[in-house]
Design an enzyme around this catalytic site. Sequence first.
Site, PDB file in Angstrom:
ATOM      1  N   GLU A 108       0.795  -1.222   0.000  1.00  0.00           N
ATOM      2  CA  GLU A 108       0.000   0.000   0.000  1.00  0.00           C
ATOM      3  C   GLU A 108       0.831   1.278   0.000  1.00  0.00           C
ATOM      4  OE1 GLU A 108      -3.237   0.514  -0.232  1.00  0.00           O
ATOM      5  OE2 GLU A 108      -3.783  -1.615  -0.356  1.00  0.00           O
ATOM      6  N   SER A 156     -51.039 -30.590  32.773  1.00  0.00           N
ATOM      7  CA  SER A 156     -50.894 -31.005  34.166  1.00  0.00           C
ATOM      8  C   SER A 156     -49.692 -30.400  34.863  1.00  0.00           C
ATOM      9  CB  SER A 156     -50.806 -32.536  34.244  1.00  0.00           C
ATOM     10  OG  SER A 156     -52.029 -33.121  33.856  1.00  0.00           O
TER      11      SER A 156
END
Length: 761
Positions: A125, A495
């Site tokens: 770069e 239940s």
Amino acid sequence: MKSRGPWAPPPSDPPAKPKSLPATSKSRRSSNFKPPAQNRKVAGNVALAFMAVLAIAVGSLSGLMLVYSVNLPQIQDLERYRPDTTTELYDVHGRLFGSFALERRVVLDYDGFSPLLRQAVISIEDKNFESHWGVNVFRVMGAVYHDITSKGRAQGASTLTMQLARNLFLSNERTAGRKLQEIFLSLQIEHNFTKQQIFTLYANQIYLGRGTYGFEAGSQYYFSKHAKDLTLPEAALLAGLPKGPNEFSPVVNPDRAFRRRNTVINAMLEDGAITTAQADAARTAPLGLHIEAPPNSLAPWFVEEVRRELERRFGSDRVHEAGLKVETTLDLDLQETANRAVLDGLAAYERRHGWKGRLLNVIAGGIALNAFKHPDWNGPVQQGSYIHGLVTGILPYQVTAKVGNQQVVLTPENWAWTGFKTAPEFLHEGDIVYVHVTGQDGGNLTGVLEQDSGTQGSLLAMDNSTGDVLALVGGRDFDMSQFDRATQSERQTGSSFKPYVYTAAVEEGATPGEMILDAPTSFGSYTPHNYEGNFLGEITLEKAFADSRNIPALKLAQRVGIHKVIDTAHRFGVTSNIPPFLPVALGSVEITLMEHTAAYSVFPNDGIRIAPRLIRRVTSADGIPMTEPVPEVKEVISAKTARTMMVFLKSTIEPGGTGQAASELHHALGGKTGTTSDFTDAWFMGFSPSLTCGVWVGYDSRQSLGDKETGAHAALPIWMDFMKTAIAGKPDEQFPGDLKGSAPAFATHVASAAAGKVGPG
């Protein structure tokens, strides 16, 4: 004799008359000569014009500088700059398992990036990064020349500093004005920051594709490792991404990524950063991707609950941008066990009911095979996964299905349970099938054909003494449905509601040994029946509870009054609006799994209810504590009542009880099954001395699970599979009623644990 000058005449001769000279010659020799007025005017105009041009140039340059710098950020903004960072979630053992972020970024200091990575970035770069003053004049001139000769603007000339300035403060538009602003900012940055600081800012800010920003986040995503641990090929791959995160993506374009990586390696070799041998080895190395699992994939419903709670407290922006550290209550080991238990349990249910078919076919839907992508394919496929696949090849005794970027091969033994001998009898190219991945054979996955008919399951487990939610599963597949069936879905309890009825009766003086008549009866126009369809006559309340007999439960509810039963349920933490009708005693009320589980934890806690919590501690990115939630702790029932109820709840697990299958775990356990009318909901709510876990199974559409699909049949196996891991290493656990010491002492222990003063369980 005196010497004479060349112009002096002989002394005896008269002075010679000088020859006439041109006017110009005279002007040069006469100090009193003045140029004509016309010439003076021309010279003055030229000088004035030159000064005017110079003034215009200086003024224009100054104006440009003013125009393009007037809106530039102050360099002090960069000194105070804090990038958006990822909020991270940790489990009880400090393991990272989830995160929130608008930009997935992990900020490091300079030494957090490996030297190989730093050199790779500089080589590709900005080779002169260490020596230039923010702008590389030669690169700029070269780029300008290229732009002019090629009549385009494709040539870049940005240094790392210029890229940083652009990424932080400017847009990506390609104009001269923006470029000037970029240059001015770069000069300021170079003047105020060291090269190491500039590189660090750049390395934490740059976009690397796939939603990752900065090299640490990129390293974790692409290689599942830290940026300081990257190898040369890995570092070169990441360094090549800023030029084109999508164009050179190793996931989307692996060939381009490979060539770009090798370009970076060549640049490093040219700079003398690596040896020829290193370069040769790196260039031939594979990409070596090890893509991390998608964020939040291990406990997605838990993460969503945490996100909602954090946003209520701190706001969405802070949660997604401020880099909070969130210490949660989750135990990753138990969560993985819960995930597997729910999926295995649902697969077992599906097999019991045979192959239903009704598969979606993408070809019939007008979609090409190579264009289809299932939501399940967002992350890597792991052994043990249940995942949807696309049938791409059919032979009589072999099926090939696409699963993401991989293939799974199925053979007759992998679909034997369906009852079909050959694949073409029930499968077609383009079908979307459900597969349990069991391993890998060569380059292909191996698996077992399963079925996804739409059944769902949920599980929630919490620590009894702290309220910490240790595991949470909200459904079968988060990618297909984000609805949380553990915290958002209200379902009839069947239940499993009966413990509230029995608790109200015990508070009125009922005992486990009390006799009650289980016989046909009517309550006005309401004539109930037992699930088994028979009646046992005179039985103890303990027997009635263990067998989950309906008639005794309704008689107890009528005795104490349905309003007291409802009040008892509300004291346990049930928030649903319960109508005052007698059938409520059999579980016609709808409750969330989280509320139901927290309520059941009251029994092993000697009557103390601790509200469930998901977050233990939150700190800022700087490590400053922000909140340490302490759950609500209150006494719901007396210790005596709780211990009496424990007799009932333990009897369910004992031989003859509806949950007797759990007795094979050989541990101190208690709980209750739950089944609703038409078998639309199946529950098992149970606990050990240290942990309470609830499981629900059903369809979102509330269709029947099928005949005999009770809580004991559909939900209990999932609960047992989870509890095997949860109780491992705790062989000597006992319930409070079995311990030496007073109930108040135990209550004090529970309260202290909830406040974080002692360890869990």
